[in-house]
Design a protein around this motif. Structure first.
Motif, PDB file in Angstrom:
ATOM      1  N   LYS A   5      29.465   0.027  41.713  1.00 14.83           N
ATOM      2  CA  LYS A   5      30.583  -0.899  41.506  1.00 14.83           C
ATOM      3  C   LYS A   5      30.099  -2.356  41.648  1.00 14.83           C
ATOM      4  N   ILE A   6      29.232  -2.596  42.632  1.00 15.56           N
ATOM      5  CA  ILE A   6      28.691  -3.944  42.833  1.00 15.56           C
ATOM      6  C   ILE A   6      27.852  -4.361  41.629  1.00 15.56           C
ATOM      7  N   THR A   9      30.103  -5.256  38.755  1.00 23.35           N
ATOM      8  CA  THR A   9      30.700  -6.584  38.975  1.00 23.35           C
ATOM      9  C   THR A   9      29.677  -7.673  38.682  1.00 23.35           C
ATOM     10  N   LYS A  12      29.195  -8.153  35.002  1.00 24.95           N
ATOM     11  CA  LYS A  12      30.299  -8.904  34.394  1.00 24.95           C
ATOM     12  C   LYS A  12      30.086 -10.401  34.582  1.00 24.95           C
ATOM     13  N   PHE A  13      29.648 -10.787  35.779  1.00 23.39           N
ATOM     14  CA  PHE A  13      29.360 -12.200  36.031  1.00 23.39           C
ATOM     15  C   PHE A  13      28.214 -12.685  35.138  1.00 23.39           C
ATOM     16  N   LYS A  21      27.373 -16.205  41.100  1.00 20.38           N
ATOM     17  CA  LYS A  21      28.263 -15.113  41.516  1.00 20.38           C
ATOM     18  C   LYS A  21      27.576 -13.762  41.395  1.00 20.38           C
ATOM     19  N   ALA A  22      26.762 -13.603  40.367  1.00 16.43           N
ATOM     20  CA  ALA A  22      26.011 -12.348  40.206  1.00 16.43           C
ATOM     21  C   ALA A  22      25.011 -12.189  41.349  1.00 16.43           C
ATOM     22  N   GLU A  25      26.623 -10.920  44.431  1.00 20.21           N
ATOM     23  CA  GLU A  25      26.883  -9.480  44.369  1.00 20.21           C
ATOM     24  C   GLU A  25      25.616  -8.682  44.685  1.00 20.21           C
TER      25      GLU A  25
END
Length: 140
Positions: A5-6, A9, A12-13, A21-22, A25
């Protein structure tokens, strides 16, 4: 922690070009498993892409050290070359690269690295240090 999940995410960043932001994560993953070297390498790459060359270099060094300690000398060489792309004047990285080449039996490459270090040290006026590196080169 749900690693997949991380990663999703973080990806997506990345698609949005939001490197910081990536990175945050991916840092969650290595906070749980500091030996997840592939994630550390991804983080280093992202620091580099985002222009944060200090953190990129620091993180690449961590990865290179890990590979060298585990005996993955070719991988350590590749990562050290990444560091030198960021800053070709890092004498200690050139010395580490020479040591890795020596471990791999690539004496010509090791000597070339030592010669590069000697030239840099001479340019910086660090004669005593250059003599020490020259001694290492002679040992080969």
């Amino acid at each position: 922690m749900n690693k997949s999940k991380i990663i999703a995410t973080a990806q997506k960043f990345l698609q949005k070009g939001q490197f910081s932001k990536a990175i945050k994560e991916y840092l969650k993953i290595v906070a749980e498993d500091s030996n997840d070297i592939r994630t550390w390498l991804k983080i280093a790459d992202l620091y580099s892409k985002s222009g944060d060359l200090v953190n990129a270099t620091e993180t690449y060094r961590k990865v290179a050290d890990y590979y060298a300690k585990q005996g993955f000398y070719l991988k350590a060489v590749a990562v050290n070359k990444q560091i030198l792309k960021i800053d070709p004047n890092l004498v200690d990285v050139h010395i580490e690269l020479a040591n890795l080449y020596k471990q791999l039996g690539l004496l010509g490459d090791a000597i070339a690295q030592y010669q590069s270090v000697i030239a840099q040290l001479e340019y910086q006026g660090r004669r005593v240090d250059s003599i020490e590196v020259f001694r290492k080169m002679l040992e080969l």
